[in-house]
Design an enzyme around this catalytic site. Structure first.
Site, PDB file in Angstrom:
ATOM      1  N   THR A 168       0.848  -1.184   0.000  1.00 56.61           N
ATOM      2  CA  THR A 168       0.000   0.000   0.000  1.00 56.61           C
ATOM      3  C   THR A 168       0.884   1.235   0.000  1.00 56.61           C
ATOM      4  O   THR A 168       2.069   1.169   0.324  1.00 56.61           O
ATOM      5  CB  THR A 168      -0.958  -0.018   1.218  1.00 56.61           C
ATOM      6  OG1 THR A 168      -1.860   1.076   1.130  1.00 56.61           O
ATOM      7  CG2 THR A 168      -0.211   0.029   2.537  1.00 56.61           C
ATOM      8  N   CYS A 169       0.290   2.358  -0.385  1.00 57.25           N
ATOM      9  CA  CYS A 169       0.991   3.644  -0.374  1.00 57.25           C
ATOM     10  C   CYS A 169      -0.080   4.720  -0.212  1.00 57.25           C
ATOM     11  O   CYS A 169      -1.041   4.519   0.513  1.00 57.25           O
ATOM     12  CB  CYS A 169       1.822   3.831  -1.648  1.00 57.25           C
ATOM     13  SG  CYS A 169       0.872   3.842  -3.173  1.00 57.25           S
ATOM     14  N   ARG A 170       0.038   5.834  -0.879  1.00 59.68           N
ATOM     15  CA  ARG A 170      -0.979   6.879  -0.802  1.00 59.68           C
ATOM     16  C   ARG A 170      -2.116   6.618  -1.786  1.00 59.68           C
ATOM     17  O   ARG A 170      -3.274   6.635  -1.416  1.00 59.68           O
ATOM     18  CB  ARG A 170      -0.364   8.257  -1.079  1.00 59.68           C
ATOM     19  CG  ARG A 170      -1.381   9.381  -1.014  1.00 59.68           C
ATOM     20  CD  ARG A 170      -0.745  10.752  -1.292  1.00 59.68           C
ATOM     21  NE  ARG A 170      -1.779  11.773  -1.310  1.00 59.68           N
ATOM     22  CZ  ARG A 170      -2.504  12.093  -2.388  1.00 59.68           C
ATOM     23  NH1 ARG A 170      -2.295  11.463  -3.529  1.00 59.68           N
ATOM     24  NH2 ARG A 170      -3.414  13.027  -2.319  1.00 59.68           N
TER      25      ARG A 170
ATOM     26  N   TRP B 284      -3.987   4.471   0.781  1.00 61.21           N
ATOM     27  CA  TRP B 284      -4.384   5.361   1.861  1.00 61.21           C
ATOM     28  C   TRP B 284      -5.604   6.207   1.496  1.00 61.21           C
ATOM     29  O   TRP B 284      -6.477   6.429   2.338  1.00 61.21           O
ATOM     30  CB  TRP B 284      -3.236   6.267   2.306  1.00 61.21           C
ATOM     31  CG  TRP B 284      -3.697   7.200   3.386  1.00 61.21           C
ATOM     32  CD1 TRP B 284      -4.010   8.513   3.260  1.00 61.21           C
ATOM     33  CD2 TRP B 284      -3.974   6.852   4.742  1.00 61.21           C
ATOM     34  NE1 TRP B 284      -4.460   9.021   4.453  1.00 61.21           N
ATOM     35  CE2 TRP B 284      -4.439   8.008   5.388  1.00 61.21           C
ATOM     36  CE3 TRP B 284      -3.871   5.677   5.485  1.00 61.21           C
ATOM     37  CZ2 TRP B 284      -4.802   8.040   6.731  1.00 61.21           C
ATOM     38  CZ3 TRP B 284      -4.228   5.695   6.824  1.00 61.21           C
ATOM     39  CH2 TRP B 284      -4.692   6.863   7.433  1.00 61.21           C
TER      40      TRP B 284
ATOM     41  N   GLY C 206      -1.733   4.058  -4.629  1.00 56.14           N
ATOM     42  CA  GLY C 206      -1.621   2.769  -5.297  1.00 56.14           C
ATOM     43  C   GLY C 206      -0.496   2.677  -6.312  1.00 56.14           C
ATOM     44  O   GLY C 206      -0.053   1.589  -6.663  1.00 56.14           O
TER      45      GLY C 206
END
Length: 185
Positions: A145-147, A174, A149
């Site tokens: 995961t990140c902010r 996120w 994708g």
């Protein structure tokens, strides 16, 4: 396979049969990697149409093995359930200052994208010391995961290249998590 001329001498006929047998043995040997890929764990990768014209079957079998580690999508519901599954690794590849500003998804482990390849290649003791959790096995279930994708997809590709095979990307990352949980984005 070549036909044997009946009018040729016995010695020549025996030599032709021996050559034909040799060709059969070589053909079967070259198919063994594909045949072995056709076991119950790799059944979807035995499709002969995956072999490109002019490509050797041995090379194709190696490519089929790489394709086995297809990167999957993880849903919000799956990510929300990660705290109930300690065997799953949820790796957030955002930078630490991003996590400070927004928060993080419960049970996630922060391994910033610039560090990811080195972290995944590190020995188990070093990984655990730096990240506070045992290093995942190459077949461990890992969700990135990140902010938004994008970096999560990049992280999954990196993990795939260093030998990890059970990979997923939380494409909403996120932004979706914060929206569904009523948190600031």
């Amino acid at each position: 396979m070549r036909l044997i001329n009946i009018n040729i001498g016995a010695a020549n006929a025996a030599a032709a049969v021996a050559v034909d047998a040799f060709v059969i043995v070589l053909t079967v040997a070259s198919l063994l990697p594909i045949i072995s890929a056709n076991d119950s764990t790799n059944r979807e990768f035995s499709d002969p149409s995956a072999i490109k014209p002019g490509e050797s079957t041995i090379s194709s079998a190696a490519n089929l093995h790489i394709k086995r580690s297809k990167i999957m999508d993880a849903t919000y519901e799956q990510v929300k359930d990660v705290p109930n599954h300690p065997e799953i690794y949820l790796i957030d590849v955002r930078n630490p200052e991003e996590l400070t500003a927004t928060g993080s998804i419960p049970s996630s482990l922060n391994v910033p994208l610039p560090e990811l390849e080195a972290a995944l290649k590190s020995d188990s003791e070093e990984f655990e010391k730096k990240y506070g959790r045992a290093k995942p096995a190459n077949d461990a279930n890992i969700i990135f995961t990140c902010r938004s994708g994008r970096r999560a997809q990049e992280a999954a590709e990196i993990a795939k290249t260093v030998g990890f095979t059970n990979l997923s990307v939380y494409r909403g990352s996120w932004l979706e998590w914060a929206e569904k949980e009523g948190l600031p984005q």
